[in-house]
Design an enzyme around this catalytic site. Sequence first.
Site, short mmCIF file in Angstrom:
data_model
loop_
_atom_site.label_atom_id
_atom_site.label_comp_id
_atom_site.label_asym_id
_atom_site.label_seq_id
_atom_site.Cartn_x
_atom_site.Cartn_y
_atom_site.Cartn_z
N LYS A 1 -8.59 24.80 -11.03
CA LYS A 1 -9.88 24.17 -9.92
C LYS A 1 -9.52 23.02 -9.45
O LYS A 1 -8.79 22.17 -9.96
CB LYS A 1 -11.29 23.94 -10.80
CG LYS A 1 -12.41 23.83 -10.13
CD LYS A 1 -13.44 24.11 -11.12
CE LYS A 1 -14.75 23.80 -10.21
NZ LYS A 1 -16.06 24.01 -11.03
N GLN B 1 -24.06 29.09 -5.67
CA GLN B 1 -25.32 29.07 -5.25
C GLN B 1 -26.22 30.03 -6.01
O GLN B 1 -27.43 30.21 -5.57
CB GLN B 1 -25.41 29.37 -3.94
CG GLN B 1 -24.50 28.04 -3.06
CD GLN B 1 -25.32 26.67 -3.29
OE1 GLN B 1 -26.56 26.85 -3.43
NE2 GLN B 1 -24.51 25.89 -3.45
N PRO C 1 -27.87 25.14 4.30
CA PRO C 1 -27.45 23.96 4.88
C PRO C 1 -26.78 23.14 3.99
O PRO C 1 -27.17 22.76 2.91
CB PRO C 1 -29.04 23.31 4.99
CG PRO C 1 -29.64 23.97 3.80
CD PRO C 1 -29.29 25.32 3.73
N LYS D 1 -10.32 16.09 -7.62
CA LYS D 1 -9.92 14.70 -7.11
C LYS D 1 -9.04 14.02 -8.39
O LYS D 1 -7.89 13.65 -7.96
CB LYS D 1 -10.86 13.62 -6.97
CG LYS D 1 -11.55 14.02 -5.43
CD LYS D 1 -12.28 12.79 -4.93
CE LYS D 1 -13.06 13.28 -3.49
NZ LYS D 1 -14.53 12.71 -3.62
N TRP E 1 -33.85 21.46 -3.81
CA TRP E 1 -33.69 22.93 -3.91
C TRP E 1 -34.68 23.71 -3.08
O TRP E 1 -34.59 24.67 -2.38
CB TRP E 1 -33.31 23.43 -5.02
CG TRP E 1 -31.77 23.03 -5.60
CD1 TRP E 1 -31.76 22.14 -6.59
CD2 TRP E 1 -30.57 23.26 -5.27
NE1 TRP E 1 -30.28 21.73 -6.53
CE2 TRP E 1 -29.71 22.55 -5.76
CE3 TRP E 1 -30.17 24.15 -4.16
CZ2 TRP E 1 -28.39 22.86 -5.56
CZ3 TRP E 1 -28.93 24.45 -3.91
CH2 TRP E 1 -27.93 23.78 -4.74
N ASP F 1 -29.01 19.98 5.01
CA ASP F 1 -29.97 19.47 3.77
C ASP F 1 -29.82 17.92 3.54
O ASP F 1 -28.67 17.45 3.88
CB ASP F 1 -29.11 20.10 2.52
CG ASP F 1 -30.38 20.36 1.44
OD1 ASP F 1 -31.38 20.09 1.80
OD2 ASP F 1 -29.72 20.80 0.42
N TRP G 1 -29.13 27.83 -4.24
CA TRP G 1 -29.77 28.31 -2.97
C TRP G 1 -30.23 29.79 -2.88
O TRP G 1 -31.03 30.20 -2.66
CB TRP G 1 -28.93 28.19 -1.64
CG TRP G 1 -29.44 28.28 -0.33
CD1 TRP G 1 -30.74 27.81 -0.05
CD2 TRP G 1 -29.11 28.98 0.74
NE1 TRP G 1 -31.11 28.06 1.28
CE2 TRP G 1 -30.18 28.66 1.77
CE3 TRP G 1 -28.11 29.87 0.84
CZ2 TRP G 1 -30.17 29.68 3.20
CZ3 TRP G 1 -27.84 30.43 2.23
CH2 TRP G 1 -29.03 30.21 3.17
#
Length: 1044
Positions: free
Chosen positions: A591, A554, A47, A594, A518, A86, A558
């Site tokens: 990477k 993750q 999610p 912003k 989590w 989530d 997750w």
Amino acid sequence: MFKKVSGTVNFPSLEEEILQFWKANRIFEKSLAMREGSPSFVFYEGPPTANGLPHIGHVLARSYKDVIPRYKTMQGYYVPRKAGWDTHGLPVELEVEKELGLSSKRQIEEYGVERFNERCRESVFRYEAEWRRLTERIAFWLDLDNPYITFKDEYIESVWWILRQIWEKGLIYQDYKVVPYCPRCETPLSSHEVALGYQTVKDPSVYVRMRVKGQPDTSFLVWTTTPWTLPSNVALAVHPDVTYALVQQGEEKLILAKDLLGEALTGPFHILEERKGQDLVGWEYEPLFTFFQPDKKGWYVLPADFVTTTEGTGIVHLAPAYGAEDMEMGRRYDLPFFHPVDPAGRFSEEVPPWKGLFVKDADPKIIEDLRRRGLLYRAETYEHTYPFCWRCDTPLLYYAKSTWFIAMTKVKDRLLAANETINWIPEHIKEGRFGEWLRNVVDWALSRDRYWGTPLPIWICASCGHRHCVGSIRELKEMAIRMPEHFELHRPYVDEVVLRCPRCGGEMRRVPEVIDVWFDSGAMPVAQWHYPFENVEEFQKTFPADYICEGIDQTRGWFYSLLAISVLLFDQTCYRNCISLELVLDAQGQKMSKSKGNVIDPWSILNVQGADALRWYFFTASPPGIPKRLSPEAVTDVLRRFLLTLWNVYVFFVTYAVVDGFVPTGDAPPVAKRPLLDRWLLSRLHLLVQEVTEDMDRYDVTSAGRAIERFVDDLSNWYVRRGRRRYWKSENDQDKLAAYYTLYEALVTLAKLLAPFIPFTSEALYQNLVRSVDPLSPESVHLTDFPKADPTMINRDLLEVMESTRHLVSLGRAARNRAGLKVRQPLQRAVVLTKDARLLQEPELLALISDELNVKEVKIVEDLTPFVRYEIRPRFDILGPKYAGRLPEVIAALRATDPLAVTHALTHEGRVILETREGPVTLFPDEVEVRIEGREGYVAESEGGDVVVLQTQLTPDLIEEGMARELVHQIQQLRKEAGFEVADRIRLFYQGDGRVDEVIRKHFGYIAQETLAVEIREGVEGAEVTKRLDVDGYEVLVGVARIT
RNA sequence: GGGCCCUUAGCUCAGGUGGUGAGAGCGCACCCCUGAUAAGGGUGAGGUCCGUGGUUCGAGUCCACGAGGGCCCA
């Protein structure tokens, strides 16, 4: 009849049309309904949080999440795809705090937890519409209308049930532990949260004198990067086995590890004495500060194995409140404990000089204070990685804190065992990153001192201290003495619930904490169904998942929380196959962020190159475990190289099929009766289907995609190129029919093979190629079955011999290039030597070679001696194992022998005997490679046992033929310049010097046929357009006129 | 300090179990083709396969050490 298709295609608008089609006809829903009752393939959606905008990394993940379920659906599985959101946790609270202008927990509580949580609930779906728009636009088929939502009472109730199961196993406990703590959010973080926020920073690096008691001129030299912990120092640690030195420097004496003298000390010194750390144990020293009166013995030296000599001084300062190891030493040696920092990370009144100052901001002042008092030896800055809060970017502090834990260390073996049953892609994650993580697993710091989260369902009796973990709403109501009027499983409502103590009948109140967010997402296999309160069967049918896919970040997120909870509950994994994706980087491999301004907006690509191009790029550019460098150019490249090539073949087919009125509804010519080129393509096609199926069954999306790319290239640049004339010739014979059927079958099969990868383009092909001629066919390509390879269609001999042929053609072209003979100039003869004897059986292949190379005849020979000279080279791959150490000698002997003699012996006797110092050695034909050079009048190219020799001599006839072809070429140009349609018949005029006239008269028929001239006249009167042409150095005036 | 991954042509990437002129696509140069045509094809130039040692008759491939990059953990 097929719809005519334009060669210029705008993929984004095509995709928009297809989206409308899917939506209007509920194709996704039908693709599910169609498979209901079939074996399930279970996918879990990790999610996202919809309070932020989706970025390009989500497009990668969602493309990968999509391709496998689509494939499995077409393979006949039922693949429900429930969306999820989530919705709890710090990220959400932080957004709301920002909006409300709050900056501390005190302010939140003044604002009111009820209102605050209400704002949180509202904010979590802020960008849901944007998520939906992107998800749909990239064709990620997901049931967005029935998502699981982690803030729902049903979801939370399931989470409570899970916690109760773990509680009953005795794995939840409360303890003081040094935990990573965010002073801004005022809550501890779990280790996997800490893992999300490491940054490289500059911290102070200070060397401090701790004066040995009773010896004011002698000090322990101690190094730290956290000066703010020095007021809490209570002991020093040395490694018992390390050698320490007492050195004299100026007036003073210093003690530190001998190995670090050079790095730690500045200026000259000499060693007075050396001793083991063990001998220093027990030495006392003067406290740096006197902010508190100890109740226990402190300020002396202790032994510890964790002390290293890789940096610092080999003497570690201990502050039990601020380090896990320090805490443990404090317990073991019963050291004093001093914790003068408040929850916001500021010094308390116990440290008057810096009271109220954030500890990191106090660092320079503490250093200054030490300097003034002569206790500072050196102060510099030190660059290292340090954990920051993954959401608010505040440097974390290590704090002793009362926290609820899950004893993951007790199930470590079970975690590792479960991990063994997971198929990780890439494979190294299993034993590498994830396996390492599990082997070093620590207890899960479960509680958060926050507001917007699943409340920790533990109630404590005010009278007897009994603790109870509530496992359901029903139980809560049964035990309740007081319930608030409005009730839901969130703060502040649950906080008001008072329970009757089952032990003493007293009043129980809930602990204040909520749980780690989590844990919510890791609970989804159970909680998405509100199991075990509802949907028992749904849960059982969908546990464990066959497939999950997320970014590599993750691993400790997750992927871990899922596995952790499922091991705690069921002692097994809840996912069998897991694709772990690397990051999407910018074109320079940086990477995206912003601050760097290198973020690529998904829409900037979706609106220009389209979703299929982007998906295809993600699937084929690199395997999932390798980072992807994304740039608009790279996607455009994929578009041109793959999608447009495919599209061109499709357009070619439709164009001619429409002209000829071809519809694939009659009897297709039996494959065995079709020309060789068709049988080759079908072999190639079925082999492709087999490869793609095998790859996809292994979750190797990249290999599958790359195999399809190679096929499309062969299809376009060999099959269609070689077969073009079959479609435009005027007779409607069996050959033409075979050509149409073969190309049709290839395109339709491709559309289905490609459907999981590029759902839009494949749909466009399918609609026109299949639906337009067969109303009984499935409504969408996504409602069809995945193609099945027919092994009897795969003729490996044919595939190989075609490879040989193409290789020979390539050699012939290289030879032409080298001799400077353009293909338009016909040559008399190509002499070919090939090991592939099957070539001789296939006149169609020989014709193909002569056509490609524009030679009158192709002659296959076994002896090239009349045409070429030889050079012999040893085959190391064969001779190596055979002769091993004697190899150099054998090679010397071979080089010393005349190549022609060797060739001759090998050809005629099947072997050659060489003399070496250690006696004769026999070589056989397959043990050497013969290299070749053309003799006078020939040009040769050879590679891997294949040789093509072109006879370069030109006869007058050949030259004239070449001129005729040149003329045709130029007349075709003229036709085009004059704006004629390709099918227009013309009248051809010419007027030139005798040479060209002669050629025209001689090759009248050929020229007329190729240029669609019904009449050729001398003189240019009546021509619409004329042009002076140069044909191999001869001039001619040519004119054309259209016949209406 | 530790773990995992990566380092091959200007760029993006292939290169099972070691086999000796190192591959593809893009870009570049030259050429070709022209009834898929604001397409297509061919050929070529371009590489210390990150470095250094080692194992081996033979290393891009295996081993060791080192360098650089990425991610993660301390």
